[in-house]
Design an enzyme around this catalytic site. Structure first.
Site, PDB file in Angstrom:
ATOM      1  N   HIS A 166       0.817  -1.216   0.000  1.00 31.21           N
ATOM      2  CA  HIS A 166       0.000   0.000   0.000  1.00 31.21           C
ATOM      3  C   HIS A 166       0.854   1.271   0.000  1.00 31.21           C
ATOM      4  CE1 HIS A 166      -3.858  -1.929   0.179  1.00 31.21           C
ATOM      5  NE2 HIS A 166      -3.526  -2.623   1.259  1.00 31.21           N
ATOM      6  N   ASP A 211       0.115  -5.221   5.519  1.00 27.43           N
ATOM      7  CA  ASP A 211      -0.936  -6.090   4.987  1.00 27.43           C
ATOM      8  C   ASP A 211      -0.894  -6.097   3.458  1.00 27.43           C
ATOM      9  OD1 ASP A 211      -1.786  -3.353   5.016  1.00 27.43           O
ATOM     10  OD2 ASP A 211      -3.801  -4.013   4.493  1.00 27.43           O
ATOM     11  N   GLU A 212      -1.540  -7.095   2.883  1.00 30.18           N
ATOM     12  CA  GLU A 212      -1.788  -7.183   1.442  1.00 30.18           C
ATOM     13  C   GLU A 212      -0.553  -6.852   0.602  1.00 30.18           C
ATOM     14  OE1 GLU A 212      -6.566  -6.443   1.218  1.00 30.18           O
ATOM     15  OE2 GLU A 212      -5.299  -4.661   1.065  1.00 30.18           O
ATOM     16  N   ALA A 213       0.554  -7.447   0.944  1.00 30.46           N
ATOM     17  CA  ALA A 213       1.768  -7.318   0.129  1.00 30.46           C
ATOM     18  C   ALA A 213       1.734  -8.424  -0.916  1.00 30.46           C
ATOM     19  CB  ALA A 213       3.014  -7.411   1.009  1.00 30.46           C
TER      20      ALA A 213
END
Length: 615
Positions: free
Chosen positions: A214, A272-274
């Site tokens: 992000h 998160d969400e890598a």
């Protein structure tokens, strides 16, 4: 034997068949009792007790008088399904690392959170989170500084205890990052004013700085594109690169240095969400030392948390949980993450039994402290702009069940972070603006404080807002009183008007028969029907134009001009363009006294060809 059974007396045949069925059932039941107990289902060993390594939690609030369970080795072997005659099979289970040295976990004693003894329970035993943190996502629709004061007062009234501030490009970074900040970024003086206001309203402040994924707001720019994990995607930073690591440390330090003046008990590092890991050259090199992508990711989270804790010794580090659950417990222990971070389990679904199963909590059971994270806006579809309180209330009702079930497996369930996303990511469209969702936040807060579903009866919220906001999508209550309440009314009114327009466009036979695309392109239709359609077009256009004007006026009190332009362009512009195009077509046809002979389309194509040749 069978000849006697299948005798000629037909009236006894059915009785005999009944006896045969009963005998068969008894036989099948009896044989099933002698079958082996082996199963082909994947074995997931149950924990001996809710386990946690107290000595690794490093939490000074927890008394160190919890003794390890007095289990014999045989009992441990049996519970882990170990085979003493097959060491090879046992090795496959060794990542569990469950030994007689592990200590049991239960809610820690003598803990005080926000002046109240932990755990705080309702009369029927439901846990009430003692930290109720409201997330403010400033990457999507940042507010003008004066709005924060109204907002913080509102948070006091609904009994929020703190805020999670995600500044992203609204923070006035210096040095290399100065060229990446938003054109509307706050000044440092404004940042301090916001933090002072939060402190004045007795709200604990937690900064959030993304340190892995992000990071589009930086990596989208040419000057930082060489730091992408994957050259094609400006999402994940090549954190193994020394230059990237220095940049991350600069971000952390710049935000933390101002936050620590106003108290910084927690710091959230995102993580998160890598979606891309182990691709850039530096990561490929580093992965040879860490052995896997999962361990590479854990190495980075660990060193980031360690940097924060070493630099700011009184600060605990938070991280989203989703990247941790793909790792083995032994790897988590190797990088000492149970000492370094407090995971934040997040999920925004209505039924968390499906999307956040018990097994997820158990995978993180070695952490002493955990958090939960729900949502009150920005998690019901990337283009949801109107109020849909029902979705978020169900999410919070499901969270009550989750943390009440799980808190006894950990030393402390620290609290609930109630996220309010403005966009799904940096490139996504705007979701609900904050005034549209404040009634949802109030209802959700009342729900978790009560510890039970309130079945559309929210007396505390009704008294607070001076209205009873409905839970259904796009519906609103008039006369509500809260910061930005007029925007709440206008946006939901806009949604209802747009739904009416879409029904008209799809179903109206006069519109589709006599003012279709053919009429727009070739300016032909019947005056008789055009006169009827014109009235309907005006009936739909006038209210939406009025709403657009009123919304701009009200939004200017809270938001910056570019955000207002984006919102109206995204969600209202297309409908207004369509209506204005129909108006233009009606005007052209209404003033026409003659029309070409058929075929119209062929005539139009011929005209286009002639025009093209002339050019």
């Amino acid at each position: 034997m069978f000849r006697g059974f299948f005798g000629r007396r037909s009236r006894s045949v059915w009785v005999r068949l009944t006896y045969l069925c009963i005998v068969t059932i008894i036989f099948l039941f009896a044989t099933s009792q002698f079958k082996g107990t082996a199963t082909h289902a994947r074995f997931v060993p149950e924990p001996i007790q809710p386990v946690h390594s107290i000595d690794r939690a490093a939490d000074p609030r927890i008394p160190l008088n919890l003794e390890p369970p007095n289990l014999k080795q045989k009992e441990v072997d049996e519970r882990l399904n170990l085979d003493v005659h097959n060491p090879t099979r046992n090795a496959k289970l060794s990542t569990r690392k469950l030994t007689t040295e592990q200590k049991t976990t239960k809610p820690a004693q003598n803990i005080i959170i926000n002046g109240e003894k932990y755990p705080k329970l309702t009369p029927d035993g439901k846990l009430i989170p003692q930290r109720r943190i409201v997330h403010l996502d400033l990457k999507g629709a940042p507010y003008k500084p004066q709005y924060f004061t109204e907002l913080f007062a509102f948070f006091n009234r609904i009994q929020a205890t703190g805020i999670l501030l995600e500044w992203e490009d609204m923070f006035p970074f210096k040095g290399r990052l100065a060229g990446a900040v938003n054109k509307n970024a706050y000044s440092m003086e404004t940042v301090e004013t916001i933090l002072k206001e939060a402190q004045k309203h007795h709200l604990h402040i937690i900064p959030l700085v993304q340190t892995m994924g992000h990071l589009e707001w930086i990596l989208k720019l040419e000057q930082f594109s060489h730091l992408r994990e994957d050259a094609r995607f400006p999402q994940v930073i090549c954190f193994s690169d020394d230059d990237a690591w220095d940049l991350l440390k600069e971000m952390i330090e710049e935000v933390a240095e101002v936050h620590k003046k106003y108290g910084m008990p927690f710091f959230h590092i995102g993580a998160d969400e890598a979606f891309q890991i182990g691709i850039c050259n530096a990561s490929v090199t580093r992965i040879q030392k860490e052995y896997s992508k999962e361990r590479l990711m854990l190495w980075h989270i660990a060193r980031t948390a360690e940097f924060v804790k070493e630099t700011y010794s009184d600060t605990q580090v938070l991280a989203w949980h989703d990247m941790l659950i793909s790792a083995m417990e032994s790897d988590i222990e190797d990088y000492k993450l149970t000492e370094l971070i407090q995971p934040v389990l997040w999920n925004y679904a209505e039924d968390l039994d499906v999307y956040l199963p018990r097994s997820t909590w158990m995978m993180l059971r070695n952490f002493g402290s955990v958090w939960g994270s729900s949502a009150w806006k920005g998690a019901d579809g990337p283009a949801r702009y109107s109020t849909n309180a029902n979705h978020y209330v169900k999410n919070h009702e499901s969270w009550i069940k989750q943390y009440t079930m799980a808190y006894q497996d950990f030393n402390v369930f620290e609290g609930l972070i109630m996220t309010g996303w403005s966009r799904y990511d940096h490139f996504a469209v705007l979701s609900e603006t904050i005034p549209v969702a404040l009634p949802t936040l109030a209802i959700s807060m009342e729900t978790i404080l009560e510890g039970r579903p309130l079945l559309s009866n929210h007396p505390v919220t009704a008294e607070l807002l001076q209205c009873s906001p409905p839970l259904d999508l796009g519906f609103t209550a008039s006369g509500c009183r809260f910061p930005g309440s007029r925007i709440y009314e206008l946006v939901n009114d806009m949604y209802q008007k747009q739904m009416q327009l879409r029904t008209y466009r799809q179903d109206d036979y006069e519109l589709n028969g006599w003012l279709s695309r053919v009429s727009d392109e070739y300016s032909v239709s019947s005056h008789w029907y055009i006169d009827k359609i014109e009235q309907m077009i005006e009936m739909h256009a006038a209210p939406l134009e009025r709403i657009a004007e009123d919304l701009r006026f009200e939004m200017e009190k809270i938001f910056f001009k570019d955000m207002i332009d984006e919102f109206l362009f995204t969600y209202l512009g297309e409908d207004l363009e369509w209506l204005n195009k129909k108006r233009a077509t009606i005007k052209t046809i209404s003033t026409s006294k003659k029309f070409p002979k058929r075929p119209f389309v062929e005539s139009a194509i011929s005209r286009s060809s002639v025009s093209a040749k002339c050019r």
